[in-house]
Design an enzyme around this catalytic site. Sequence first.
Site, PDB file in Angstrom:
ATOM      1  N   GLY A  16     -30.360  32.844  77.099  1.00 31.63           N
ATOM      2  CA  GLY A  16     -30.191  33.726  75.945  1.00 31.63           C
ATOM      3  C   GLY A  16     -31.445  33.738  75.077  1.00 31.63           C
ATOM      4  CD  GLN A  17     -32.103  37.739  70.911  1.00 32.80           C
ATOM      5  OE1 GLN A  17     -33.158  38.262  70.564  1.00 32.80           O
ATOM      6  NE2 GLN A  17     -31.001  37.839  70.197  1.00 32.80           N
ATOM      7  CB  ALA A  62     -22.220  33.013  70.916  1.00 31.95           C
ATOM      8  CE1 TYR A  63     -16.983  39.386  74.440  1.00 28.43           C
ATOM      9  CE2 TYR A  63     -16.886  39.802  72.083  1.00 28.43           C
ATOM     10  CZ  TYR A  63     -16.705  40.224  73.387  1.00 28.43           C
ATOM     11  OH  TYR A  63     -16.254  41.497  73.632  1.00 28.43           O
ATOM     12  CE1 TYR A 101     -29.186  26.818  66.389  1.00 29.82           C
ATOM     13  CE2 TYR A 101     -28.292  26.160  68.525  1.00 29.82           C
ATOM     14  CZ  TYR A 101     -29.280  26.093  67.560  1.00 29.82           C
ATOM     15  OH  TYR A 101     -30.367  25.282  67.770  1.00 29.82           O
ATOM     16  CB  THR A 103     -22.822  34.129  62.537  1.00 29.44           C
ATOM     17  OG1 THR A 103     -23.138  35.375  61.936  1.00 29.44           O
ATOM     18  CG2 THR A 103     -21.309  34.005  62.575  1.00 29.44           C
ATOM     19  CG  ASP A 104     -25.379  36.534  58.642  1.00 31.01           C
ATOM     20  OD1 ASP A 104     -25.220  36.439  59.872  1.00 31.01           O
ATOM     21  OD2 ASP A 104     -25.788  37.585  58.094  1.00 31.01           O
ATOM     22  CE1 TYR A 129     -20.194  36.859  67.029  1.00 30.80           C
ATOM     23  CE2 TYR A 129     -20.782  37.229  64.725  1.00 30.80           C
ATOM     24  CZ  TYR A 129     -21.070  36.685  65.959  1.00 30.80           C
ATOM     25  OH  TYR A 129     -22.215  35.955  66.128  1.00 30.80           O
ATOM     26  CE  LYS A 133     -20.943  32.047  66.287  1.00 33.44           C
ATOM     27  NZ  LYS A 133     -21.492  31.403  67.518  1.00 33.44           N
TER      28      LYS A 133
HETATM   29  N1  LIG Z   1     -27.851  37.307  67.973  1.00 33.52           N
HETATM   30  C1  LIG Z   1     -27.719  37.259  66.659  1.00 33.52           C
HETATM   31  O1  LIG Z   1     -28.141  38.169  65.936  1.00 33.52           O
HETATM   32  C2  LIG Z   1     -27.058  36.067  66.000  1.00 33.52           C
HETATM   33  C3  LIG Z   1     -26.898  36.035  64.608  1.00 33.52           C
HETATM   34  C4  LIG Z   1     -26.325  34.913  64.017  1.00 33.52           C
HETATM   35  C5  LIG Z   1     -25.900  33.855  64.811  1.00 33.52           C
HETATM   36  N2  LIG Z   1     -26.045  33.927  66.165  1.00 33.52           N
HETATM   37  C6  LIG Z   1     -25.593  32.797  66.978  1.00 33.52           C
HETATM   38  O2  LIG Z   1     -26.732  32.163  67.552  1.00 33.52           O
HETATM   39  C7  LIG Z   1     -26.407  31.657  68.838  1.00 33.52           C
HETATM   40  C8  LIG Z   1     -27.410  32.165  69.864  1.00 33.52           C
HETATM   41  O3  LIG Z   1     -27.387  33.592  69.891  1.00 33.52           O
HETATM   42  P1  LIG Z   1     -28.286  34.413  70.927  1.00 33.52           P
HETATM   43  O4  LIG Z   1     -28.671  35.689  70.256  1.00 33.52           O
HETATM   44  O5  LIG Z   1     -29.339  33.538  71.497  1.00 33.52           O
HETATM   45  O6  LIG Z   1     -27.198  34.749  72.044  1.00 33.52           O
HETATM   46  P2  LIG Z   1     -27.446  35.398  73.481  1.00 33.52           P
HETATM   47  O7  LIG Z   1     -28.848  35.881  73.622  1.00 33.52           O
HETATM   48  O8  LIG Z   1     -26.328  36.356  73.701  1.00 33.52           O
HETATM   49  O9  LIG Z   1     -27.281  34.156  74.454  1.00 33.52           O
HETATM   50  C9  LIG Z   1     -26.047  33.559  74.677  1.00 33.52           C
HETATM   51  C10 LIG Z   1     -26.052  32.986  76.076  1.00 33.52           C
HETATM   52  O10 LIG Z   1     -24.787  32.361  76.288  1.00 33.52           O
HETATM   53  C11 LIG Z   1     -24.309  32.707  77.587  1.00 33.52           C
HETATM   54  N3  LIG Z   1     -22.846  32.706  77.572  1.00 33.52           N
HETATM   55  C12 LIG Z   1     -22.024  33.666  77.061  1.00 33.52           C
HETATM   56  N4  LIG Z   1     -20.748  33.318  77.232  1.00 33.52           N
HETATM   57  C13 LIG Z   1     -20.735  32.123  77.864  1.00 33.52           C
HETATM   58  C14 LIG Z   1     -19.715  31.262  78.313  1.00 33.52           C
HETATM   59  N5  LIG Z   1     -18.416  31.586  78.169  1.00 33.52           N
HETATM   60  N6  LIG Z   1     -20.060  30.105  78.913  1.00 33.52           N
HETATM   61  C15 LIG Z   1     -21.367  29.793  79.096  1.00 33.52           C
HETATM   62  N7  LIG Z   1     -22.386  30.561  78.708  1.00 33.52           N
HETATM   63  C16 LIG Z   1     -22.078  31.735  78.086  1.00 33.52           C
HETATM   64  C17 LIG Z   1     -24.850  34.100  77.858  1.00 33.52           C
HETATM   65  O11 LIG Z   1     -24.939  34.319  79.240  1.00 33.52           O
HETATM   66  P3  LIG Z   1     -24.552  35.764  79.853  1.00 33.52           P
HETATM   67  O12 LIG Z   1     -25.342  36.769  79.056  1.00 33.52           O
HETATM   68  O13 LIG Z   1     -24.979  35.642  81.274  1.00 33.52           O
HETATM   69  O14 LIG Z   1     -23.077  35.911  79.652  1.00 33.52           O
HETATM   70  C18 LIG Z   1     -26.225  34.056  77.171  1.00 33.52           C
HETATM   71  O15 LIG Z   1     -27.236  33.652  78.057  1.00 33.52           O
HETATM   72  C19 LIG Z   1     -24.937  32.065  69.092  1.00 33.52           C
HETATM   73  O16 LIG Z   1     -24.083  31.026  68.685  1.00 33.52           O
HETATM   74  C20 LIG Z   1     -24.752  33.239  68.154  1.00 33.52           C
HETATM   75  O17 LIG Z   1     -23.399  33.440  67.778  1.00 33.52           O
HETATM   76  C21 LIG Z   1     -26.627  35.000  66.775  1.00 33.52           C
END
Ligand SMILES: NC(=O)c1ccc[n+]([C@@H]2O[C@H](COP(=O)([O-])OP(=O)(O)OC[C@H]3O[C@@H](n4cnc5c(N)ncnc54)[C@H](OP(=O)(O)O)[C@@H]3O)[C@@H](O)[C@H]2O)c1
Length: 303
Positions: A16-17, A62-63, A101, A103-104, A129, A133
């Site tokens: 993921g990111q 995360a979803y 992790y 979220t806001d 969502y 979280k």
């Molecule tokens: N993105 C945002 O803007 C944001 C903002 C605030 C907080 N956050 C939090 O920051 C954290 C990281 O976010 P991110 O943007 O890096 O997320 P991301 O890019 O969507 O990466 C999440 C990774 O988790 C994997 N994943 C999803 N469901 C899974 C499951 N059931 N079991 C195992 N692996 C799973 C995904 O794989 P697949 O894609 O192959 O399913 C993906 O590689 C998360 O907790 C998110 O809620 C994100």
Amino acid sequence: MERIERMRIALIGAHGQLGTDLLKVFPEATPLSHQDIEITNPNSIERALEPIKPDLVINTAAYNLVDKAESDPSPALAVNAIGPGLLAEWCHRNKAAIVHYSTDYVFGLDAERTEPYTETDAPGPNSMYGISKLAGEYAVAARCPQHLIIRTCGLYGIAATRTKGNFVTTMLRLGKEHDELRIVSDQTCTPTFTADLAVSTKSLIDNAMNTNKDWGLYHITNQGQMSWANFAAEIFQRAKIDVDIVAITTAEFGAAAGRPPFSVLDTSRFEQVTGTQLPPWEDALDRYLQLLETSLGDDSTSV
Ligand SMILES: NC(=O)c1ccc[n+]([C@@H]2O[C@H](COP(=O)([O-])OP(=O)(O)OC[C@H]3O[C@@H](n4cnc5c(N)ncnc54)[C@H](OP(=O)(O)O)[C@@H]3O)[C@@H](O)[C@H]2O)c1
């Protein structure tokens, strides 16, 4: 420092990111992709983690489909709440610590808010969502006392170019396709670069693992605040993309899920504990755009 260098670390969501940047900061970690572990399944957790025998599990899985979660909340609740609870339970049983992790979007109900939220402010999500979280935070905290829960905001990282994208990459793409874009201007927050969040996560882990104190809940974002319309304008200006921005309200945009009108996070607990501060958002955005350019060549703005 010695203790953390000898640690065995399992990194979940490694593709993921955030996971991609955490792996640069923790090259010794064992990366686990979604193919390697399904965090909603206790057997999968056991199969993936038992051979690693981690001292520390970092969960970025995360979803994140915020709008889809309104009509179909089950996957969000499973991945964002039940899964982290299962991981935390495994960690506590196996004497490992967990970093998780959030979220806001755990804030959102207070329409009058103008002061950054601290970790002691009562949460109040206005989306499924956000609820999922927040439930994940409670599940992790309840099941594993040695936890760091990090709330952050609007993540953008280099891995987005090979996954589903983020706000910055979406703006770069849409800005080239349209002369005019309608962008929400009544949500104020602090988009954050995953490379900076990864480095700050390491500071927090170093401190907690070496001292065995200061566990708990933290807010970590880049410095500053802006609306999405302001952020888009800064992206277009830096990328030299000529596009008119029409500022619209959240109601006009009409997304399925609610969004916090104001969700700037107060990061002073993190700063006091680690003695460090994240760079301002301007600096983070500049470095991110530069990274996109160098990793993709001259065609960087077409991602
Ligand atoms: N993105 C945002 O803007 C944001 C903002 C605030 C907080 N956050 C939090 O920051 C954290 C990281 O976010 P991110 O943007 O890096 O997320 P991301 O890019 O969507 O990466 C999440 C990774 O988790 C994997 N994943 C999803 N469901 C899974 C499951 N059931 N079991 C195992 N692996 C799973 C995904 O794989 P697949 O894609 O192959 O399913 C993906 O590689 C998360 O907790 C998110 O809620 C994100």
